[in-house]
Enzyme design. Structure first.
Site, PDB file in Angstrom:
ATOM      1  N   ARG A 143       2.954   9.414 -37.526  1.00  0.00           N
ATOM      2  CA  ARG A 143       2.950   9.242 -38.985  1.00  0.00           C
ATOM      3  C   ARG A 143       4.342   9.438 -39.570  1.00  0.00           C
ATOM      4  NH1 ARG A 143      -1.372  13.754 -40.242  1.00  0.00           N
ATOM      5  NH2 ARG A 143       0.295  14.796 -39.119  1.00  0.00           N
ATOM      6  N   LYS A 182      -4.883  16.902 -22.188  1.00  0.00           N
ATOM      7  CA  LYS A 182      -5.830  17.971 -22.428  1.00  0.00           C
ATOM      8  C   LYS A 182      -5.599  18.580 -23.820  1.00  0.00           C
ATOM      9  CE  LYS A 182      -4.519  22.182 -20.984  1.00  0.00           C
ATOM     10  NZ  LYS A 182      -3.231  22.865 -21.252  1.00  0.00           N
ATOM     11  N   GLY A 205       0.463  16.590 -10.765  1.00  0.00           N
ATOM     12  CA  GLY A 205       1.678  15.832 -10.487  1.00  0.00           C
ATOM     13  C   GLY A 205       2.793  16.700  -9.933  1.00  0.00           C
ATOM     14  N   GLU A 263       3.408  33.458 -17.063  1.00  0.00           N
ATOM     15  CA  GLU A 263       4.596  33.093 -17.837  1.00  0.00           C
ATOM     16  C   GLU A 263       5.168  34.371 -18.439  1.00  0.00           C
ATOM     17  OE1 GLU A 263       3.660  28.549 -19.350  1.00  0.00           O
ATOM     18  OE2 GLU A 263       2.941  30.183 -20.584  1.00  0.00           O
ATOM     19  N   HIS A 271      -5.883  23.456 -14.715  1.00  0.00           N
ATOM     20  CA  HIS A 271      -4.825  23.500 -13.703  1.00  0.00           C
ATOM     21  C   HIS A 271      -5.249  24.267 -12.444  1.00  0.00           C
ATOM     22  CE1 HIS A 271      -2.613  21.907 -16.955  1.00  0.00           C
ATOM     23  NE2 HIS A 271      -2.105  23.017 -17.445  1.00  0.00           N
ATOM     24  N   ARG A 306      -1.980  31.737  -2.852  1.00  0.00           N
ATOM     25  CA  ARG A 306      -1.804  32.704  -1.767  1.00  0.00           C
ATOM     26  C   ARG A 306      -3.056  32.721  -0.904  1.00  0.00           C
ATOM     27  NH1 ARG A 306       2.188  36.724  -1.891  1.00  0.00           N
ATOM     28  NH2 ARG A 306       3.757  36.000  -3.351  1.00  0.00           N
ATOM     29  N   LYS A 309       3.789  34.512   6.076  1.00  0.00           N
ATOM     30  CA  LYS A 309       4.205  35.869   6.446  1.00  0.00           C
ATOM     31  C   LYS A 309       3.661  36.175   7.838  1.00  0.00           C
ATOM     32  CE  LYS A 309       4.594  37.734   1.861  1.00  0.00           C
ATOM     33  NZ  LYS A 309       4.208  38.766   0.926  1.00  0.00           N
TER      34      LYS A 309
HETATM   35  N1  NDP Z   1       3.351  20.773 -25.882  1.00  0.00           N
HETATM   36  C1  NDP Z   1       2.987  21.047 -24.644  1.00  0.00           C
HETATM   37  O1  NDP Z   1       3.710  21.693 -23.878  1.00  0.00           O
HETATM   38  C2  NDP Z   1       1.682  20.571 -24.115  1.00  0.00           C
HETATM   39  C3  NDP Z   1       0.834  19.818 -24.897  1.00  0.00           C
HETATM   40  N2  NDP Z   1      -0.345  19.349 -24.385  1.00  0.00           N
HETATM   41  C4  NDP Z   1      -1.227  18.497 -25.189  1.00  0.00           C
HETATM   42  O2  NDP Z   1      -0.534  17.329 -25.563  1.00  0.00           O
HETATM   43  C5  NDP Z   1      -0.892  16.911 -26.858  1.00  0.00           C
HETATM   44  C6  NDP Z   1       0.346  16.881 -27.730  1.00  0.00           C
HETATM   45  O3  NDP Z   1       0.932  18.141 -27.752  1.00  0.00           O
HETATM   46  P1  NDP Z   1       2.154  18.498 -28.726  1.00  0.00           P
HETATM   47  O4  NDP Z   1       3.191  17.460 -28.659  1.00  0.00           O
HETATM   48  O5  NDP Z   1       2.496  19.902 -28.440  1.00  0.00           O
HETATM   49  O6  NDP Z   1       1.437  18.416 -30.118  1.00  0.00           O
HETATM   50  P2  NDP Z   1       2.061  18.468 -31.578  1.00  0.00           P
HETATM   51  O7  NDP Z   1       1.350  19.503 -32.339  1.00  0.00           O
HETATM   52  O8  NDP Z   1       3.534  18.517 -31.525  1.00  0.00           O
HETATM   53  O9  NDP Z   1       1.548  17.069 -32.160  1.00  0.00           O
HETATM   54  C7  NDP Z   1       2.067  15.805 -31.791  1.00  0.00           C
HETATM   55  C8  NDP Z   1       2.186  14.944 -33.025  1.00  0.00           C
HETATM   56  O10 NDP Z   1       0.884  14.699 -33.554  1.00  0.00           O
HETATM   57  C9  NDP Z   1       0.936  14.681 -34.972  1.00  0.00           C
HETATM   58  N3  NDP Z   1       0.019  15.714 -35.472  1.00  0.00           N
HETATM   59  C10 NDP Z   1       0.099  17.047 -35.302  1.00  0.00           C
HETATM   60  N4  NDP Z   1      -0.924  17.673 -35.891  1.00  0.00           N
HETATM   61  C11 NDP Z   1      -1.668  16.731 -36.452  1.00  0.00           C
HETATM   62  C12 NDP Z   1      -2.867  16.738 -37.196  1.00  0.00           C
HETATM   63  N5  NDP Z   1      -3.503  17.868 -37.468  1.00  0.00           N
HETATM   64  N6  NDP Z   1      -3.374  15.566 -37.605  1.00  0.00           N
HETATM   65  C13 NDP Z   1      -2.762  14.414 -37.310  1.00  0.00           C
HETATM   66  N7  NDP Z   1      -1.604  14.351 -36.607  1.00  0.00           N
HETATM   67  C14 NDP Z   1      -1.077  15.469 -36.182  1.00  0.00           C
HETATM   68  C15 NDP Z   1       2.357  14.993 -35.383  1.00  0.00           C
HETATM   69  O11 NDP Z   1       3.017  13.757 -35.622  1.00  0.00           O
HETATM   70  P3  NDP Z   1       3.138  13.098 -37.061  1.00  0.00           P
HETATM   71  O12 NDP Z   1       2.964  14.156 -38.077  1.00  0.00           O
HETATM   72  O13 NDP Z   1       4.500  12.497 -37.071  1.00  0.00           O
HETATM   73  O14 NDP Z   1       2.067  12.086 -37.083  1.00  0.00           O
HETATM   74  C16 NDP Z   1       2.953  15.620 -34.145  1.00  0.00           C
HETATM   75  O15 NDP Z   1       4.321  15.373 -34.035  1.00  0.00           O
HETATM   76  C17 NDP Z   1      -1.953  17.908 -27.331  1.00  0.00           C
HETATM   77  O16 NDP Z   1      -3.210  17.398 -27.021  1.00  0.00           O
HETATM   78  C18 NDP Z   1      -1.657  19.144 -26.498  1.00  0.00           C
HETATM   79  O17 NDP Z   1      -2.789  19.941 -26.336  1.00  0.00           O
HETATM   80  C19 NDP Z   1      -0.706  19.583 -23.086  1.00  0.00           C
HETATM   81  C20 NDP Z   1       0.093  20.331 -22.263  1.00  0.00           C
HETATM   82  C21 NDP Z   1       1.319  20.931 -22.716  1.00  0.00           C
HETATM   83  O1  LIG Z   2      -0.923  22.932 -19.967  1.00  0.00           O
HETATM   84  C1  LIG Z   2      -0.192  23.880 -20.188  1.00  0.00           C
HETATM   85  O2  LIG Z   2       0.788  24.145 -19.316  1.00  0.00           O
HETATM   86  C2  LIG Z   2       1.900  24.928 -19.692  1.00  0.00           C
HETATM   87  C3  LIG Z   2       2.579  25.324 -18.397  1.00  0.00           C
HETATM   88  O3  LIG Z   2       3.022  24.175 -17.742  1.00  0.00           O
HETATM   89  P1  LIG Z   2       4.257  24.283 -16.742  1.00  0.00           P
HETATM   90  O4  LIG Z   2       4.364  22.931 -16.165  1.00  0.00           O
HETATM   91  O5  LIG Z   2       5.435  24.684 -17.580  1.00  0.00           O
HETATM   92  O6  LIG Z   2       3.910  25.338 -15.770  1.00  0.00           O
HETATM   93  C4  LIG Z   2       1.482  26.138 -20.483  1.00  0.00           C
HETATM   94  O7  LIG Z   2       2.622  26.810 -20.967  1.00  0.00           O
HETATM   95  C5  LIG Z   2       0.646  25.687 -21.661  1.00  0.00           C
HETATM   96  O8  LIG Z   2       0.142  26.814 -22.348  1.00  0.00           O
HETATM   97  C6  LIG Z   2      -0.513  24.855 -21.209  1.00  0.00           C
HETATM   98  O9  LIG Z   2      -1.146  24.250 -22.343  1.00  0.00           O
END
Ligand code: NDP
Ligand SMILES: O=C1O[C@H](COP(=O)(O)O)[C@@H](O)[C@H](O)[C@H]1O
Length: 593
Positions: free
Chosen positions: A142, A245, A278, A313, A337, A445, A484
């Protein structure tokens, strides 16, 4: 796939293995078509595989499934001639590569995951020549941004992680030129129609394949899938969607999500990502087990005393408290995971390395497990702690977390697999944030049984557990696999020592290990589903955790508080002791000075 992609040798090996295993298959013929004035002859071949029964299959059909006889091609310029299966596959790949294009749309491009992982992974694939010749990347969100602003944002997170290599900044420029941005709402078909138009401009007359990466919060997955499938699907190639996820928060919501996705997509289009699958050492788990005679015979209750799957972590939920509080560590790490690693670790030998054969075995093992019981689980939550003049915040100090939150940031659990191989063997999981470990640790382990009638018993003292073999697969950081063992200290006496037979990746391989997202993105582009979660796997995983999660929430069970930066709740040690287990990660190697 570009021919210089570093994956090629491995891919070629896998193809050769499949070929060797296959019955003498098709004879292959190809015929040159003429008159189109094309310069690249390869684009002009009409290639056919002719199966033993004489059934002819055009190359762009899936050779495994295509059974429809086709009429022989019109031979306008020369007769069909025989080529080897190798030559055929190379030609087919080249021909496809030239005639098709892949458009990758990162939905939620302004977000954390897109910046941190997805764009850098796409760049690394580009650098390695693993992306198809014709590809376009679109960011969609957005936020208002121009193409130039997206490029600027992305460029800040790209690294020449393939350091010491040449042309990295040139490659970065080339890559960024292929990145574009489209601003739109997630539930607007009109905005996806606009995206479709832009994608078409880049795709031209090529067969268009489209990959959508849903890097957005889960509450908008379905809006996007609906709009993308209705208004921005490919009309002549494939359309695939990578879903991040969390896939729901329990059995019911996960099933509802799957039902929702399947209103617009078929299962084969859905790529549910678990980035742990992965990771290099998780990929290597099957290789270790199934290609080394020394391990597989030991891989059962007969020799293995317990298995530990550990994630920790040294930082809290920083910045993600809002998301985390609705899920907690059990859903965030264990149900996906760690359970995925467990399934790969414990599954029976699959019939082949094909995705469905592997996923069938994973589902079988998950279905053989007993749902988690409350008495086999310990939960914790970190609290504020001051050390060396620095105060580290507690979980509930995060403004996005309710003050009375009972969401666990730590959990330990004992799981059991009710099958002949694993009957009675505790699989212990432990996952926690804000712990005392170095950075982020993930490891498996495997503690083996005592040596029966050990001749050297007297040399170990009373603690025989310390003398048993332990295999450690350190997924991260500093990837390693070590065993070990007991050995004699050199000298005239007879003193025993514990040593590691150590495969330490950094010492053994100079090449940097690719990020998990690189492997998974490449797999999704290539249609390889082995490392993605099938819906029945997901159902089985949720069935194990849902009753426990409901009980924890309904009873509002209070987590044991542990100080930020500590070793976590002591309850975890009692849980392990209940099953006669000692956590293997408590040695000094894991902890900060
Ligand atoms: N960040 C991480 O390390 C990880 C994330 N995930 C999963 O990946 C996905 C993305 O994560 P992440 O990038 O951290 O998420 P963000 O919260 O950064 O959201 C991604 C984008 O979605 C839009 N957004 C956020 N909240 C809302 C809302 N309530 N309604 C509509 N649009 C929204 C925003 O873009 P805009 O406002 O420009 O539209 C934002 O930049 C999630 O499902 C998360 O659970 C999984 C593993 C690790
Ligand atoms: O999916 C997730 O993974 C990260 C940890 O991923 P890693 O590749 O850095 O080990 C975790 O921090 C996060 O809470 C979880 O949503």
């Amino acid at each position: 796939m570009a021919l210089s992609c570093m994956r090629c040798p491995a891919e070629a090996a896998a193809v050769s293995a499949r070929r060797a295993a296959a019955p003498p298959a098709a004879a292959v013929s190809f015929a040159r078509c003429g008159g189109f004035g094309r310069s690249a002859a390869v684009e002009c071949w009409r290639v056919q595989a002719v199966a033993p029964q004489g059934v002819k299959v055009p190359i762009d059909a899936d050779m495994k499934n295509a059974v429809t006889p086709t009429t022989p091609p019109m031979v306008e310029n020369g007769s069909p001639s025989e080529i080897t299966l190798d030559e055929f596959e190379d030609l087919a790949a080249l021909s496809k590569n030239n005639d098709s294009t892949v458009s990758i749309t990162v939905v939620g491009a302004s977000g954390d995951l897109a910046k941190k992982k997805i764009f850098p992974a796409l760049f690394a694939l580009y650098y390695e020549d693993c992306l198809p010749k014709h590809f376009t990347i679109f960011g969609y969100a957005r936020s208002k941004m121009t193409d130039a602003e997206l490029r600027n944002m992305v460029s800040k997170t790209l690294t020449c992680r393939i350091d010491k290599r040449e042309n990295c900044s040139e490659k970065m420029e080339e890559f960024l030129e292929r990145c574009f941005y489209h601003s739109g709402q997630y539930d607007s078909e009109g905005h996806f129609i606009d995206l479709d138009k832009k994608l078409k401009q880049h795709e031209g007359s090529r067969v268009s394949n489209r990959l959508f990466y849903l890097s957005i919060p889960p509450n908008i997955f379905l809006d996007v899938v609906k709009c993308a499938s209705k208004s921005a699907s490919s009309v002549n190639g494939w359309t695939r969607v990578i879903v991040e996820k969390p896939f729901g928060r329990d059995s019911e919501s996960s099933a509802a999500l799957t039902r929702g996705l399947k209103q617009y997509l078929v299962e084969d289009q859905i790529f549910r990502i678990d980035h742990y699958l992965g990771k290099e050492l998780v990929e290597n788990l099957s290789v270790l087990r199934f290609s080394n005679l020394v391990f597989e015979p030991l891989w059962s209750r007969q020799y293995i005393r317990n298995v530990q799957l550990i994630f920790s972590e040294d930082f809290g939920t920083e910045g993600r408290g809002g998301y985390f509080d609705g899920y907690g560590i059990i859903r965030d790490i264990m149900q996906n995971h760690l359970l995925q690693i467990l399934a790969l670790f414990a599954m029976e030998t699959p019939i082949s390395l094909e995705a469905e054969d592997i996923r069938n075995e994973k589902v079988k093992v998950l279905r053989s497990m007993k749902p988690l019981q409350l008495e086999d689980v310990v939960i914790g939550q970190y609290k504020s702690h001051t050390k060396g003049g620095t105060t580290y915040p507690g979980y509930i100090d995060d403004k996005t977390v309710p003050k009375d939150s009972v969401t666990p940031t730590f959990a330990a659990a004992a799981l059991f697999i009710n099958n002949a191989r694993w009957d009675g063997v505790p699989f212990l999981m432990k996952a926690g944030k804000a712990l005392h470990t170095k950075r982020y640790v993930a490891e498996i382990r495997v503690q083996f049984r005592h040596v029966p009638g050990n001749l050297y018993k007297g040399s170990f003292g009373t603690d025989l557990d310390r003398a048993t073999n332990e295999l450690v697969i350190r997924v991260q950081p500093d990837e390693a696999i070590y065993l070990k063992i007991n050995n004699k200290i050199p000298g005239l006496g007879m003193r025993l020592d514990r040593s590691n037979l150590n495969l330490h990746y950094a010492a053994r391989y100079s090449k940097e290990i690719p990020d998990a997202y690189e492997r998974l993105l490449l797999d999704a582009i290539e249609g390889e589903r082995r490392l993605f979660i099938r819906s029945d796997e997901l159902d089985a995983a949720w069935s194990l955790f849902t009753p426990l999660l409901k009980e924890l929430e309904e009873k509002r069970i209070a987590p044991e508080l542990y100080p930020y930066g500590s070793r976590g709740p002591v309850g975890a040690h009692y849980l392990a002791a209940k099953y006669n287990v000692r956590w293997g990660d408590l040695s000094a190697e894991h902890y900060k000075a």
